[in-house]
Design a protein around this motif. Structure first.
Motif, PDB file in Angstrom:
ATOM      1  N   LEU A 297       0.824  -1.207   0.000  1.00 19.73           N
ATOM      2  CA  LEU A 297       0.000   0.000   0.000  1.00 19.73           C
ATOM      3  C   LEU A 297       0.859   1.260   0.000  1.00 19.73           C
ATOM      4  N   SER A 298       1.953   1.260   0.744  1.00 20.70           N
ATOM      5  CA  SER A 298       2.817   2.440   0.782  1.00 20.70           C
ATOM      6  C   SER A 298       3.495   2.692  -0.558  1.00 20.70           C
ATOM      7  N   LEU A 299       3.660   1.637  -1.358  1.00 19.97           N
ATOM      8  CA  LEU A 299       4.276   1.767  -2.674  1.00 19.97           C
ATOM      9  C   LEU A 299       3.239   1.959  -3.780  1.00 19.97           C
ATOM     10  N   ASN A 300       1.973   2.102  -3.396  1.00 17.79           N
ATOM     11  CA  ASN A 300       0.881   2.262  -4.367  1.00 17.79           C
ATOM     12  C   ASN A 300       0.777   1.064  -5.310  1.00 17.79           C
ATOM     13  N   ARG A 301       1.052  -0.124  -4.787  1.00 21.27           N
ATOM     14  CA  ARG A 301       0.874  -1.347  -5.544  1.00 21.27           C
ATOM     15  C   ARG A 301      -0.535  -1.885  -5.314  1.00 21.27           C
ATOM     16  N   HIS A 302      -0.991  -2.691  -6.243  1.00 20.19           N
ATOM     17  CA  HIS A 302      -2.289  -3.328  -6.076  1.00 20.19           C
ATOM     18  C   HIS A 302      -2.218  -4.335  -4.928  1.00 20.19           C
ATOM     19  N   LEU A 303      -3.269  -4.366  -4.123  1.00 22.96           N
ATOM     20  CA  LEU A 303      -3.346  -5.299  -2.996  1.00 22.96           C
ATOM     21  C   LEU A 303      -4.656  -6.064  -3.083  1.00 22.96           C
ATOM     22  N   ALA A 304      -4.566  -7.378  -2.992  1.00 17.32           N
ATOM     23  CA  ALA A 304      -5.737  -8.242  -3.050  1.00 17.32           C
ATOM     24  C   ALA A 304      -5.678  -9.228  -1.900  1.00 17.32           C
ATOM     25  N   ALA A 305      -6.831  -9.766  -1.557  1.00 19.31           N
ATOM     26  CA  ALA A 305      -6.933 -10.750  -0.482  1.00 19.31           C
ATOM     27  C   ALA A 305      -7.939 -11.812  -0.887  1.00 19.31           C
ATOM     28  N   VAL A 306      -7.656 -13.035  -0.477  1.00 20.37           N
ATOM     29  CA  VAL A 306      -8.535 -14.165  -0.756  1.00 20.37           C
ATOM     30  C   VAL A 306      -9.400 -14.409   0.467  1.00 20.37           C
ATOM     31  N   LEU A 321      -8.550  -6.789   5.941  1.00 21.36           N
ATOM     32  CA  LEU A 321      -8.157  -5.998   4.771  1.00 21.36           C
ATOM     33  C   LEU A 321      -9.348  -5.715   3.873  1.00 21.36           C
ATOM     34  N   LEU A 322     -10.203  -6.704   3.694  1.00 16.64           N
ATOM     35  CA  LEU A 322     -11.374  -6.516   2.847  1.00 16.64           C
ATOM     36  C   LEU A 322     -12.387  -5.596   3.507  1.00 16.64           C
ATOM     37  N   ARG A 323     -12.584  -5.752   4.804  1.00 14.00           N
ATOM     38  CA  ARG A 323     -13.577  -4.927   5.504  1.00 14.00           C
ATOM     39  C   ARG A 323     -13.138  -3.472   5.543  1.00 14.00           C
ATOM     40  N   GLU A 324     -11.853  -3.229   5.694  1.00 12.71           N
ATOM     41  CA  GLU A 324     -11.341  -1.855   5.724  1.00 12.71           C
ATOM     42  C   GLU A 324     -11.102  -1.296   4.328  1.00 12.71           C
ATOM     43  N   ARG A 325     -11.456  -2.052   3.315  1.00 10.52           N
ATOM     44  CA  ARG A 325     -11.347  -1.637   1.910  1.00 10.52           C
ATOM     45  C   ARG A 325      -9.922  -1.277   1.521  1.00 10.52           C
ATOM     46  N   LYS A 326      -8.978  -1.978   2.111  1.00 15.55           N
ATOM     47  CA  LYS A 326      -7.585  -1.809   1.723  1.00 15.55           C
ATOM     48  C   LYS A 326      -7.193  -2.776   0.617  1.00 15.55           C
ATOM     49  N   ALA A 327      -7.939  -3.857   0.475  1.00 15.31           N
ATOM     50  CA  ALA A 327      -7.623  -4.881  -0.510  1.00 15.31           C
ATOM     51  C   ALA A 327      -8.856  -5.190  -1.340  1.00 15.31           C
ATOM     52  N   ILE A 328      -8.611  -5.723  -2.542  1.00 10.26           N
ATOM     53  CA  ILE A 328      -9.662  -6.153  -3.443  1.00 10.26           C
ATOM     54  C   ILE A 328      -9.855  -7.655  -3.275  1.00 10.26           C
ATOM     55  N   CYS A 329     -11.083  -8.087  -3.269  1.00  4.78           N
ATOM     56  CA  CYS A 329     -11.387  -9.509  -3.129  1.00  4.78           C
ATOM     57  C   CYS A 329     -11.115 -10.213  -4.460  1.00  4.78           C
ATOM     58  N   VAL A 330     -10.286 -11.233  -4.430  1.00  2.00           N
ATOM     59  CA  VAL A 330     -10.034 -12.066  -5.599  1.00  2.00           C
ATOM     60  C   VAL A 330     -10.225 -13.523  -5.202  1.00  2.00           C
ATOM     61  N   THR A 331     -10.713 -14.316  -6.147  1.00  4.60           N
ATOM     62  CA  THR A 331     -10.971 -15.732  -5.880  1.00  4.60           C
ATOM     63  C   THR A 331     -10.321 -16.643  -6.905  1.00  4.60           C
ATOM     64  N   SER A 332      -9.580 -16.093  -7.844  1.00  5.15           N
ATOM     65  CA  SER A 332      -8.949 -16.916  -8.877  1.00  5.15           C
ATOM     66  C   SER A 332      -7.740 -16.175  -9.431  1.00  5.15           C
ATOM     67  N   PRO A 333      -6.800 -16.905 -10.040  1.00  2.17           N
ATOM     68  CA  PRO A 333      -5.661 -16.221 -10.672  1.00  2.17           C
ATOM     69  C   PRO A 333      -6.088 -15.268 -11.774  1.00  2.17           C
ATOM     70  N   GLU A 334      -7.162 -15.602 -12.495  1.00  3.63           N
ATOM     71  CA  GLU A 334      -7.635 -14.724 -13.562  1.00  3.63           C
ATOM     72  C   GLU A 334      -8.071 -13.373 -13.008  1.00  3.63           C
ATOM     73  N   GLU A 335      -8.712 -13.367 -11.857  1.00  4.99           N
ATOM     74  CA  GLU A 335      -9.131 -12.098 -11.260  1.00  4.99           C
ATOM     75  C   GLU A 335      -7.931 -11.286 -10.787  1.00  4.99           C
ATOM     76  N   MET A 336      -6.882 -11.963 -10.317  1.00  6.58           N
ATOM     77  CA  MET A 336      -5.679 -11.241  -9.903  1.00  6.58           C
ATOM     78  C   MET A 336      -4.986 -10.625 -11.110  1.00  6.58           C
TER      79      MET A 336
END
Length: 467
Positions: A297-306, A321-336
């Motif tokens: 997050l400090s480097l402005n990189r994309h952050l995801a959580a399963v 991370l998901l509840r605080e909206r710091k990460a995007i929910c992903v469930t597959s490699p394609e979504e990442m």
């Protein structure tokens, strides 16, 4: 690299301003440039000034609350002033003692043997790169003063080329079977799509991600908190050997250096900086993977959580991370890949609901089919009433449904065929390609008995039989 701790920002600023050779000479002579000393002193004053700002109370105490306090807690104005001074001192941060730091650098540099380090690295098969080398990943420059002074690499893959399209897969060491399965799935999926997996080589999620990438015959990057010639954890000696053959092992520690708790946390910034995005597979509320997420997050990189089971403590960090909206929910490699890839080129396939053959029926025919009983039977008139359509429409639909094999004649009317009572799901490819076996065409215009062969011997031959 021997003189300073890994990630030392003061050493990083000294090298960036005056160069490595001038920094070494200043350390040997124990005389830092006066301009550098002044800047560091000003930096410390600014940090001290920011740290002295007293925290504002969230809710002021009322008179009623004051009266409820015990007598010992009631303070005079003089006592309150003294307590405030004590609190201000607690806010103060110690100024950076450059003299003590310089003495530590001098002692370490005096004990260092650079020629022996280069010889040991060459003997182990490792190589040293520094900023400006052809293999140096330029995205590390975003770390600023925390950029590594150099990197030891041991492996066959080119680090810079491997990290052009890379994703960091991190998670808990004590991963569950669910976490290991998902990490391996992400490792395989990302590698098959041409993305390099970056992780820390630890037990649990890290090791599963590396093995998944190796199974897909793709390079993977393992960032260690020890020397590139040190195998930690020891149980991953076979894994590290495979990574060196197919990918590359990375370390900013000189050969022979063993890991410490601080080096693990500092190492995480390299994992986040080398990749375009980070996905946290499993993490407890207190986890090193969350430290990597903070660096991302400090480097402005994309952050995801399963996401994981809400009853699992090993997924509590991901859920935070998901509840605080710091990460995007992903469930597959394609979504990442869709998250970190190029817009328009790496889009994930849109998930669709499974299709069943009856989806191709038009609305009147679908109503008639829903009105036909599973057991017993019903006549055309009662079916038309139950479906809310005219008798002619019901008769037309019955003919088409019978020709298509959805229904059959019974002694007292029409009923569903047993094999069509529960509809099988069509494969996902039905949306993209026509099935190899013929299927009944959409019944927008149901075939008449004269044009279609009766499905079996009980099918009527004329429209009079329907009536």
């Amino acid at each position: 690299m021997r003189a300073a701790d890994v990630g030392d920002p003061v050493m990083g600023r000294l090298v960036s301003q005056y160069g490595a050779q001038a920094a070494v000479e200043a350390i040997r002579e124990r005389a830092l440039p006066q301009e550098f000393v002044a800047k560091e002193a000003q930096r410390g004053e600014d940090a001290l000034r920011r740290g002295q700002e007293p925290a504002k109370p969230s809710m002021p105490q009322t008179g009623h609350q004051y009266d409820q306090q015990p007598q010992a807690a009631r303070q005079t104005p003089q006592a309150h002033e003294g307590r405030q001074i004590t609190q201000d001192r607690q806010y103060q941060r110690p100024r950076p003692d450059l003299t003590a730091r310089l003495n530590a650098w001098h002692a370490r540099l005096a004990a260092a043997n650079p020629a022996a380090d280069l010889e040991a690295g060459e003997k182990a098969g490792a190589r040293l790169i520094i900023p400006g080398s052809p293999e140096w990943p330029t995205q590390l420059d975003q770390l600023g003063p925390g950029r590594p002074l150099g990197l030891w690499l041991h492996g066959s893959a080119d680090l810079r080329f491997s990290c052009l399209k890379s994703v960091a897969v991190v998670g808990a060491r004590a991963a569950t079977s669910y976490g290991n399965h998902i990490a391996a799935e992400f490792g395989v999926g990302l590698s098959e799509a041409g993305w390099t997996v970056v992780s820390g080589g630890a037990y649990g999620v890290d090791g599963a991600a590396h093995r998944g990438a190796l199974a897909a015959d793709s390079p993977t990057v393992a960032v260690l908190a020890c020397g590139a010639d040190v195998c930690y954890p020891a149980g991953h000696d076979t894994l590290f050997a495979a990574v060196r053959d197919q990918g590359v092992v990375v370390s900013e520690c000189p050969p022979g250096v063993h890991p410490t708790r601080a080096r693990f946390l500092i190492r995480n910034r390299l994992i986040a900086a080398l990749s375009r995005g980070t996905v946290v597979v499993e993490a407890a509320l207190r986890s090193g993977a969350l430290n990597t997420a903070t660096h991302a997050l400090s480097l402005n990189r994309h952050l995801a959580a399963v996401p994981g089971p809400i009853t699992s403590g090993m997924s509590a960090g991901c859920h935070r991370l998901l509840r605080e909206r710091k990460a995007i929910c992903v469930t597959s490699p394609e979504e990442m890949i869709d998250l970190v890839g190029v817009i328009g080129d790496d889009l994930a396939r849109q998930a669709r609901a499974p299709a069943v053959p009856r989806d191709k029926l038009n609305e009147p025919t679908r109503k008639v089919l829903d009105a036909i009983p599973t057991r017993g039977g019903a006549g055309p008139a009662s079916i038309a009433v139950a479906a809310g359509v005219s008798l002619d429409a019901a008769l037309s639909a019955l003919g088409g449904l019978a020709a298509a094999g959805y229904i059959e004649r019974a002694t007292n009317g029409w009923r569903l065929r047993k094999e069509s009572a529960s509809y099988r799901k069509a494969p996902d490819s039905a949306f993209l390609e026509p099935p190899s076996t013929p299927e009944p065409a959409p019944l927008d215009d149901p075939p008449s008995p004269e044009d279609a062969d009766p499905p079996h011997e009980m099918a009527p031959a004329t429209w009079e039989d329907y009536r």
